[in-house]
Enzyme design. Sequence first.
Site, PDB file in Angstrom:
ATOM      1  N   SER A 125      36.437  31.327  42.070  1.00  0.00           N
ATOM      2  CA  SER A 125      37.130  31.801  43.309  1.00  0.00           C
ATOM      3  C   SER A 125      35.842  32.360  44.249  1.00  0.00           C
ATOM      4  CB  SER A 125      37.655  32.929  42.925  1.00  0.00           C
ATOM      5  OG  SER A 125      37.954  33.787  43.967  1.00  0.00           O
ATOM      6  N   TYR A 149      37.897  41.455  37.735  1.00  0.00           N
ATOM      7  CA  TYR A 149      38.613  40.023  38.057  1.00  0.00           C
ATOM      8  C   TYR A 149      37.567  39.063  38.517  1.00  0.00           C
ATOM      9  CZ  TYR A 149      40.476  35.893  40.166  1.00  0.00           C
ATOM     10  OH  TYR A 149      40.913  34.595  40.761  1.00  0.00           O
ATOM     11  N   LYS A 153      34.898  35.894  36.662  1.00  0.00           N
ATOM     12  CA  LYS A 153      34.659  34.436  37.238  1.00  0.00           C
ATOM     13  C   LYS A 153      33.124  34.222  37.149  1.00  0.00           C
ATOM     14  CE  LYS A 153      38.754  33.268  38.207  1.00  0.00           C
ATOM     15  NZ  LYS A 153      39.508  32.369  37.171  1.00  0.00           N
TER      16      LYS A 153
HETATM   17  P1  NAD Z   1      48.969  31.847  37.892  1.00  0.00           P
HETATM   18  O1  NAD Z   1      49.109  33.175  37.350  1.00  0.00           O
HETATM   19  O2  NAD Z   1      50.242  31.230  38.655  1.00  0.00           O
HETATM   20  O3  NAD Z   1      48.764  30.758  36.751  1.00  0.00           O
HETATM   21  C1  NAD Z   1      47.843  30.985  35.583  1.00  0.00           C
HETATM   22  C2  NAD Z   1      48.590  30.768  34.482  1.00  0.00           C
HETATM   23  O4  NAD Z   1      47.816  30.917  33.432  1.00  0.00           O
HETATM   24  C3  NAD Z   1      50.037  31.211  34.139  1.00  0.00           C
HETATM   25  O5  NAD Z   1      50.967  30.373  33.909  1.00  0.00           O
HETATM   26  C4  NAD Z   1      49.657  32.432  32.945  1.00  0.00           C
HETATM   27  O6  NAD Z   1      50.883  32.311  32.228  1.00  0.00           O
HETATM   28  C5  NAD Z   1      48.637  31.427  32.129  1.00  0.00           C
HETATM   29  N1  NAD Z   1      47.833  32.297  31.308  1.00  0.00           N
HETATM   30  C6  NAD Z   1      47.136  33.253  31.575  1.00  0.00           C
HETATM   31  N2  NAD Z   1      46.546  33.863  30.584  1.00  0.00           N
HETATM   32  C7  NAD Z   1      46.669  32.855  29.661  1.00  0.00           C
HETATM   33  C8  NAD Z   1      46.222  32.708  28.259  1.00  0.00           C
HETATM   34  N3  NAD Z   1      45.486  33.729  27.673  1.00  0.00           N
HETATM   35  N4  NAD Z   1      46.516  31.812  27.571  1.00  0.00           N
HETATM   36  C9  NAD Z   1      47.562  30.838  27.948  1.00  0.00           C
HETATM   37  N5  NAD Z   1      48.005  30.949  29.340  1.00  0.00           N
HETATM   38  C10 NAD Z   1      47.585  32.001  30.075  1.00  0.00           C
HETATM   39  O7  NAD Z   1      47.505  31.721  38.731  1.00  0.00           O
HETATM   40  P2  NAD Z   1      47.144  30.601  39.769  1.00  0.00           P
HETATM   41  O8  NAD Z   1      47.199  31.012  41.222  1.00  0.00           O
HETATM   42  O9  NAD Z   1      47.459  29.193  39.528  1.00  0.00           O
HETATM   43  O10 NAD Z   1      45.641  30.582  39.401  1.00  0.00           O
HETATM   44  C11 NAD Z   1      45.006  29.563  38.372  1.00  0.00           C
HETATM   45  C12 NAD Z   1      43.649  29.846  38.406  1.00  0.00           C
HETATM   46  O11 NAD Z   1      42.999  29.889  39.587  1.00  0.00           O
HETATM   47  C13 NAD Z   1      43.266  31.127  37.708  1.00  0.00           C
HETATM   48  O12 NAD Z   1      42.069  31.201  36.971  1.00  0.00           O
HETATM   49  C14 NAD Z   1      42.823  32.128  39.071  1.00  0.00           C
HETATM   50  O13 NAD Z   1      42.059  33.163  38.781  1.00  0.00           O
HETATM   51  C15 NAD Z   1      42.001  30.799  39.741  1.00  0.00           C
HETATM   52  N6  NAD Z   1      42.092  31.378  41.278  1.00  0.00           N
HETATM   53  C16 NAD Z   1      43.327  31.449  41.632  1.00  0.00           C
HETATM   54  C17 NAD Z   1      43.339  31.892  43.407  1.00  0.00           C
HETATM   55  C18 NAD Z   1      44.720  32.267  44.027  1.00  0.00           C
HETATM   56  O14 NAD Z   1      44.540  32.692  45.148  1.00  0.00           O
HETATM   57  N7  NAD Z   1      45.920  31.906  43.441  1.00  0.00           N
HETATM   58  C19 NAD Z   1      42.193  31.995  43.950  1.00  0.00           C
HETATM   59  C20 NAD Z   1      40.920  31.712  43.274  1.00  0.00           C
HETATM   60  C21 NAD Z   1      41.016  31.431  41.990  1.00  0.00           C
HETATM   61  N1  UFG Z   2      47.075  41.462  53.446  1.00  0.00           N
HETATM   62  C1  UFG Z   2      47.890  42.242  54.196  1.00  0.00           C
HETATM   63  N2  UFG Z   2      48.956  42.558  53.595  1.00  0.00           N
HETATM   64  C2  UFG Z   2      49.310  42.374  52.463  1.00  0.00           C
HETATM   65  C3  UFG Z   2      48.534  41.378  51.637  1.00  0.00           C
HETATM   66  C4  UFG Z   2      47.409  41.143  52.104  1.00  0.00           C
HETATM   67  O1  UFG Z   2      47.520  42.632  55.337  1.00  0.00           O
HETATM   68  O2  UFG Z   2      50.504  42.779  52.013  1.00  0.00           O
HETATM   69  C5  UFG Z   2      45.687  41.002  53.982  1.00  0.00           C
HETATM   70  C6  UFG Z   2      44.541  41.488  53.383  1.00  0.00           C
HETATM   71  O3  UFG Z   2      44.061  42.697  53.634  1.00  0.00           O
HETATM   72  C7  UFG Z   2      43.750  40.068  53.490  1.00  0.00           C
HETATM   73  C8  UFG Z   2      44.348  39.048  53.734  1.00  0.00           C
HETATM   74  O4  UFG Z   2      45.614  39.776  54.170  1.00  0.00           O
HETATM   75  O5  UFG Z   2      42.996  40.641  54.822  1.00  0.00           O
HETATM   76  C9  UFG Z   2      44.486  38.103  52.546  1.00  0.00           C
HETATM   77  O6  UFG Z   2      44.848  38.794  51.482  1.00  0.00           O
HETATM   78  P1  UFG Z   2      45.011  38.128  50.008  1.00  0.00           P
HETATM   79  O7  UFG Z   2      45.279  39.283  48.865  1.00  0.00           O
HETATM   80  O8  UFG Z   2      46.275  37.243  50.203  1.00  0.00           O
HETATM   81  O9  UFG Z   2      43.649  37.263  49.731  1.00  0.00           O
HETATM   82  P2  UFG Z   2      42.256  37.872  49.428  1.00  0.00           P
HETATM   83  O10 UFG Z   2      41.339  37.096  50.222  1.00  0.00           O
HETATM   84  O11 UFG Z   2      42.059  39.333  49.500  1.00  0.00           O
HETATM   85  O12 UFG Z   2      42.190  37.476  47.842  1.00  0.00           O
HETATM   86  C10 UFG Z   2      42.144  35.972  47.411  1.00  0.00           C
HETATM   87  C11 UFG Z   2      42.711  36.450  45.946  1.00  0.00           C
HETATM   88  C12 UFG Z   2      41.639  36.621  45.183  1.00  0.00           C
HETATM   89  C13 UFG Z   2      40.470  35.666  45.493  1.00  0.00           C
HETATM   90  C14 UFG Z   2      40.163  35.668  46.495  1.00  0.00           C
HETATM   91  C15 UFG Z   2      39.082  34.756  47.194  1.00  0.00           C
HETATM   92  O13 UFG Z   2      43.687  37.138  45.808  1.00  0.00           O
HETATM   93  O14 UFG Z   2      41.901  36.627  43.718  1.00  0.00           O
HETATM   94  O15 UFG Z   2      41.324  35.383  47.566  1.00  0.00           O
HETATM   95  O16 UFG Z   2      39.325  33.522  46.431  1.00  0.00           O
HETATM   96  F1  UFG Z   2      39.332  36.166  44.908  1.00  0.00           F
END
Ligand code: NAD
Ligand code: UFG
Length: 346
Positions: A125, A149, A153
């Site tokens: 991330s 979290y 990472k």
């Molecule tokens: P998500 O929660 O939709 O998908 C994660 C999946 O992993 C889920 O289906 C959950 O059931 C499964 N899971 C969790 N723990 C498990 C375990 N111990 N064993 C088996 N399955 C398990 O999340 P996502 O948004 O698809 O994110 C995928 C990856 O990308 C994550 O590692 C997340 O940290 C990373 N990531 C996501 C974002 C974002 O904004 N979505 C940003 C940066 C990084």
């Molecule tokens: N925000 C609002 N209202 C809401 C939700 C979010 O104003 O209800 C604002 C936040 O303050 C931020 C922006 O929208 O300024 C984006 O917020 P997100 O929560 O959508 O995204 P972030 O950038 O804070 O975080 C996301 C993921 C993290 C990851 C990060 C960088 O949630 O897990 O991007 O990849 F680490």
Amino acid sequence: MDTVLVTGGTGYIGSHTCVELLNNGYHVLVLDNFSNSSFEPIKRVEKITGKKVKFYEGDLRNKELLRKIFKANNINAVIHFAGLKAVGESCAKPLEYYDNNLYGSIALFEIMNEFNTKKIIFSSSATVYGNNPLPYGEEMPYGIISNPYGRTKCMIEQILGDLSKSCSSWHTIILRYFNPIGAHQSGMIGEEPQGIPNNLMPYILKVAVGDFPELKVFGDDYETPDGTCIRDYIHVVDLAKGHIIALKSLLNSNNQGKNSEGINIYNLGTGKGYSVLELIKTFEKVSKIKIKYSITQRRDGDLPICFANVSKIERELGWKAKYNIEAMCEDSWRWIKNNPRGYKNV
Ligand code: NAD
Ligand code: UFG
């Protein structure tokens, strides 16, 4: 064709990546414990692609299950999405996050070692950059990270670095995602947060379908043109395609771009930032729905601006995001319009 194990493959990014893997001819195995998902995305992935996924329900921390999966299949590479991802929850339940994300990853790497499958793509991330100067480049040191979290990472990245240093047959690509939004153009798969969404786009969608009366915008007194925070939003389909490019390079064991620890790290973003208010306006324009919002106080730990330097992945792997912010909003809107209750419609 190669066989890929996708951990967390029923989740938001995992399901979109499964579509791209199947469309590119890979055999896909998915392991998921449904802690944040259900089986429905797999059915829809199969419908979109007309191809089958081999599914295992279970937990990454279950080494016996992992052994069974590796024994039964000739796995060429792993894409490791499985993990818990809510920043606020990780502060409230740190041990759960370290156990699930860290221990789960270690269990996976151990079994990969045992079966000599040493090619992995790991979902990291932009959060690891913390307070570095903008735009964030892969060569930068870790920034100050304020939550468990984000620390999981960094730790998993470091474990992968140590593994690569210990044995040259490990090939690792770390992808650092910026802010994935959007959904598959079919409108059949998308993001389904449980309960109250933490992230901006899922919250906008809940307001759009009338589940919540208004969005709270966390602060409008940042040093940005309109005072709200700026993020590098990336279409989840672009993100998924980035995994295919990375996988092809991994399977060819292309060592280009490795850092001193022997791993490749790439940002997946667009390199452009949009403010909270700009995202709301764009969503309103494409959906023709008014998103009611009010300004509240800043959310703890939010950085004012976050965007990627995306030149490394373009230079080395030829990947570049294709979809703009309008397309991201249109596709998010189509998903929720077709599935106002997410996968629970069925
Ligand atoms: P998500 O929660 O939709 O998908 C994660 C999946 O992993 C889920 O289906 C959950 O059931 C499964 N899971 C969790 N723990 C498990 C375990 N111990 N064993 C088996 N399955 C398990 O999340 P996502 O948004 O698809 O994110 C995928 C990856 O990308 C994550 O590692 C997340 O940290 C990373 N990531 C996501 C974002 C974002 O904004 N979505 C940003 C940066 C990084
Ligand atoms: N925000 C609002 N209202 C809401 C939700 C979010 O104003 O209800 C604002 C936040 O303050 C931020 C922006 O929208 O300024 C984006 O917020 P997100 O929560 O959508 O995204 P972030 O950038 O804070 O975080 C996301 C993921 C993290 C990851 C990060 C960088 O949630 O897990 O991007 O990849 F680490």
